[in-house]
Design an enzyme around this catalytic site. Structure first.
Site, PDB file in Angstrom:
ATOM      1  N   ASP A  28       0.819  -1.216   0.000  1.00  0.00           N
ATOM      2  CA  ASP A  28       0.000   0.000   0.000  1.00  0.00           C
ATOM      3  C   ASP A  28       0.852   1.265   0.000  1.00  0.00           C
ATOM      4  O   ASP A  28       1.991   1.260   0.469  1.00  0.00           O
ATOM      5  CB  ASP A  28      -0.873   0.043   1.264  1.00  0.00           C
ATOM      6  N   ASP A  29       0.254   2.332  -0.468  1.00  0.00           N
ATOM      7  CA  ASP A  29       0.696   3.730  -0.290  1.00  0.00           C
ATOM      8  C   ASP A  29       1.669   4.231  -1.346  1.00  0.00           C
ATOM      9  O   ASP A  29       1.980   5.421  -1.370  1.00  0.00           O
ATOM     10  CB  ASP A  29       1.319   3.987   1.103  1.00  0.00           C
ATOM     11  N   HIS A  44      -6.176   3.201  -3.787  1.00  0.00           N
ATOM     12  CA  HIS A  44      -5.998   3.390  -2.334  1.00  0.00           C
ATOM     13  C   HIS A  44      -6.312   4.844  -1.947  1.00  0.00           C
ATOM     14  O   HIS A  44      -5.733   5.364  -1.008  1.00  0.00           O
ATOM     15  CB  HIS A  44      -4.575   3.005  -1.942  1.00  0.00           C
ATOM     16  N   HIS A  56      -5.133   9.510   0.884  1.00  0.00           N
ATOM     17  CA  HIS A  56      -5.120   8.711   2.110  1.00  0.00           C
ATOM     18  C   HIS A  56      -5.887   9.329   3.285  1.00  0.00           C
ATOM     19  O   HIS A  56      -5.408   9.319   4.425  1.00  0.00           O
ATOM     20  CB  HIS A  56      -3.659   8.449   2.526  1.00  0.00           C
ATOM     21  N   HIS A  68       3.730  -2.531   2.870  1.00  0.00           N
ATOM     22  CA  HIS A  68       3.755  -1.147   2.386  1.00  0.00           C
ATOM     23  C   HIS A  68       5.008  -0.901   1.557  1.00  0.00           C
ATOM     24  O   HIS A  68       6.076  -1.422   1.867  1.00  0.00           O
ATOM     25  CB  HIS A  68       3.737  -0.173   3.573  1.00  0.00           C
TER      26      HIS A  68
HETATM   27 ZN   LIG Z   1      -2.413   3.160   3.285  1.00  0.00          ZN
END
Ligand SMILES: [Zn+2]
Length: 281
Positions: A98-99, A148, A152, A243
């Site tokens: 993620d991210d 995503h 955020h 991540h």
């Molecule tokens: Zn995230």
């Protein structure tokens, strides 16, 4: 009601708030502080407690909780799925990151995955795709790229239009850069409300949580232990959270990703994308 006005009202509620009988203010703060910092950033534990225990009714239709469209028109789809894991009859798992995309981080992950000939699913921040999207230009056809959100936020606190804007902008930039709209969506922090579920449904996105994770911050002192931690958390059908951007302590999992994959392979696990694992296509 705007977000800032809502925040002001919440803070004024906090000032009038007294801890419940049998619980002092320190106990309330100790119990809820970690959740507040982790999930909501700067919002205080008292604010979280006051909001959670408020007896004021939530806003009908237009607020964050309702999965009914603000204009009360019917949704354009009859259903939408939320997944935590895949079927358990196959010894397969899906690695997710993620991210990103993020320079230094994402290329390291892609390099390790390529050496192992392993696909993964990346849940991308729209803002990072706009800045660093080129990092995934060779990923199509091997890896899966999901939504995503744009930057955020905690979607559990946004109304339908704000959630829809986050998802639409991100799906649009992913389509623009990679040529395909995403079909998967992961909510930041795993936080969902009615408005975010509805927005995901309207954008034809399957909501993907996770059933195991690389708990990077736990193993800062003894980083190699993360390998055994992921190994014991992984089961047939696991969707594993990692991540490829963020605080430096998250590098623990990237530093040991090679060993994590080797260990899971030795245990007989195959690796697939989330869509393949869950039979979505
Ligand atoms: Zn995230």
């Amino acid at each position: 009601m705007g977000k800032h006005r809502a925040a002001q009202i919440e803070i004024s509620r906090v000032r009038a708030y007294d801890p419940p009988v049998g619980m002092n203010r320190r106990e309330v703060l100790t119990g809820l502080g970690a959740a507040a910092v982790g999930g909501l950033g700067i919002i205080s534990a008292e604010t979280v407690y006051a909001a959670a225990h408020s007896t004021d009714p939530l806003q009908f239709y237009g607020g964050f909780a309702s999965a009914i469209r603000p204009d009360r028109s019917p949704p354009s789809v009859p259903r939408s799925a939320v997944l935590w894991s895949g079927p358990t009859d196959k010894r397969a798992v899906a690695l997710t990151f993620d991210d990103g995309p993020m320079p230094d981080w994402t290329p390291r992950v892609l390099g390790i995955l390529a050496r192992h000939d392993v696909p993964a699913t990346f849940f991308l921040k729209g803002l990072n795709v706009q800045r660093y999207g080129a990092l995934h230009l060779d990923s199509a056809g091997t890896h899966e790229l999901g939504n995503h959100t744009w930057d955020h936020p905690d979607l559990a606190r946004l109304d339908y239009h704000e959630c829809a804007d986050q998802l639409e902008r991100t799906s649009a930039v992913i389509a623009q850069v990679y040529g395909t709209r995403p079909t998967l969506f992961r909510p930041p922090y795993g936080h969902l409300a009615g408005s975010s579920l509805l927005a995901a449904a309207e954008h034809r996105l399957t909501t993907v949580l996770w059933s195991a994770q690389m708990t990077e911050s736990v193993f800062e002192a003894e980083p190699a232990r993360i390998v055994e931690s992921v190994r014991s958390a992984a089961h047939p059908g696991s969707i594993i959270l990692g991540h490829d951007a963020g605080a430096d302590n998250r590098l623990v999992s990237i530093d040991h990703l090679d060993a994590i994959i080797s260990r899971l392979k030795a245990d007989g696990f195959a690796f697939t994308t989330v869509s393949q694992l869950c039979g979505l296509r």
